[in-house]
Enzyme design. Structure first.
Site, mmCIF file in Angstrom:
data_model
loop_
_atom_site.group_PDB
_atom_site.id
_atom_site.type_symbol
_atom_site.label_atom_id
_atom_site.label_comp_id
_atom_site.label_asym_id
_atom_site.label_seq_id
_atom_site.Cartn_x
_atom_site.Cartn_y
_atom_site.Cartn_z
ATOM 1 N N CYS A 254 0.862 -1.177 0.000
ATOM 2 C CA CYS A 254 0.000 0.000 0.000
ATOM 3 C C CYS A 254 0.906 1.237 0.000
ATOM 4 O O CYS A 254 1.727 1.395 0.910
ATOM 5 C CB CYS A 254 -0.860 -0.029 1.261
ATOM 6 N N CYS B 166 -1.043 3.817 -6.556
ATOM 7 C CA CYS B 166 -1.871 3.174 -5.523
ATOM 8 C C CYS B 166 -2.084 1.756 -6.022
ATOM 9 O O CYS B 166 -2.374 1.555 -7.215
ATOM 10 C CB CYS B 166 -3.208 3.904 -5.391
HETATM 11 N N1 DGL Z 1 -4.031 0.622 -1.972
HETATM 12 C C1 DGL Z 1 -3.655 1.759 -1.232
HETATM 13 C C2 DGL Z 1 -2.420 2.449 -1.832
HETATM 14 O O1 DGL Z 1 -1.631 1.815 -2.486
HETATM 15 C C3 DGL Z 1 -4.631 2.749 -0.701
HETATM 16 C C4 DGL Z 1 -6.077 2.685 -0.925
HETATM 17 C C5 DGL Z 1 -6.825 3.420 0.155
HETATM 18 O O2 DGL Z 1 -7.048 4.627 0.042
HETATM 19 O O3 DGL Z 1 -7.146 2.776 1.141
HETATM 20 O O4 DGL Z 1 -2.215 3.614 -1.634
#
Ligand code: DGL
Length: 282
Positions: A76, A199
């Protein structure tokens, strides 16, 4: 205590990190993997940094205590930006790998020296991202878009059957709005020829982005390079899964509702719902 046969832990706020898990499965097919989707506390991208730090720490403690993980992948960008440094201080003995928007590869490969970045608000407003941007802005102009609501929309859309007409969906509209805000895409001087998916959720709208931007624009995500980095770090410490570990287990947990994790696991990883279960991490 962990050993070479211990699992690798992976977590994200939701299903986005499955794009990294997919790359890990490809790069390290013998490894046991334990994945946490912190869906009970998502999205991270619109939360404050202290909250994301606290969740990251709680999940890391849980995965170590319950599963004896030998490494943790923060799949993430938002959690990496907010919490990787703090977690390194808190657990200096843990092999820890974060993900961050691929600005360097994008600036090296862009021919127009004009690159778009899509990421969460949390990522783009972090000090870590500001540093990354200034390190790579000498020869490249970056356009940055905070895509509020997109990760959540991807979660919701995953629970629905695939749309017959991609262009009639909420996801299409959101992707169109965010890419328009970045500028004009193409290979001509001044145009954006490279888009960084900052993301981990956004790999799951690559078909929409590809259709909107055309075949010439490069989309860059971080799954494969992160998986290679995990391999390197495990190899250095002699912690790669033993050669005879032939039946790798993949366990997927969600701290909130299970439905999008189950749907995504089935759709993207070909893993039946039985791999998914609920977990409480206070
Ligand atoms: N998948 C996450 C990232 O790579 C974030 C998504 C969210 O906002 O929870 O930033």
């Amino acid at each position: 205590m962990h050993h070479a046969a211990s699992p690798i832990g992976i977590f994200d706020s939701g299903i986005g990190g499955l794009s990294v898990l997919q790359a890990l499965r490809h790069e390290l097919p013998r490894e046991h993997l334990v994945y946490v989707a912190d869906s009970g506390h998502a999205p991270y991208g619109e939360r404050d940094e202290a909250f994301v730090q606290q969740r990251t720490s709680a999940i890391a403690h849980h995965l170590r205590a319950q599963y004896g993980i030998k490494a943790l992948v923060i799949a993430c960008n938002t959690a990496t930006a907010a919490a990787v440094e703090q977690l390194r201080r808190e657990m200096p003995d843990l092999t820890l790998i974060g993900v961050e928007p691929a600005l360097k590869p994008a600036s090296l490969s862009s021919q127009t020296h004009h690159v778009g970045v899509m990421a969460t608000r949390g990522t783009v407003s972090s000090a870590r991202f500001a540093r990354l941007l200034s390190e790579h802005s000498q020869n490249t102009k970056f356009e940055v878009q905070a895509c509020d609501g997109l990760a959540r929309a991807i979660e919701l859309a995953t629970e629905l059957p695939p749309a017959a007409d991609m262009q009639a969906t909420d996801l299409w509209e959101r992707c169109a709005k965010h890419t328009q805000a970045l500028g004009s895409f193409g290979l001509k001087t001044g145009e954006i020829d490279t888009l960084v998916l900052g993301c981990t959720h956004y790999l799951f709208v690559k078909d929409e982005l590809r259709a909107l931007l055309g075949p010439d624009v490069q989309l860059i995500d971080t799954g494969a390079p992160v998986a290679r980095q995990v391999r390197r770090l495990l190899a250095q410490t002699d912690m790669l899964a033993p050669e005879d570990q032939s039946a790798p287990q993949i366990q997927l947990f969600a701290t909130g509702g299970l439905s999008s994790l189950q749907a995504a696991a089935q759709r993207w990883l070909d893993l039946p719902a039985g791999h998914c279960a609920h977990i409480e991490i206070a």
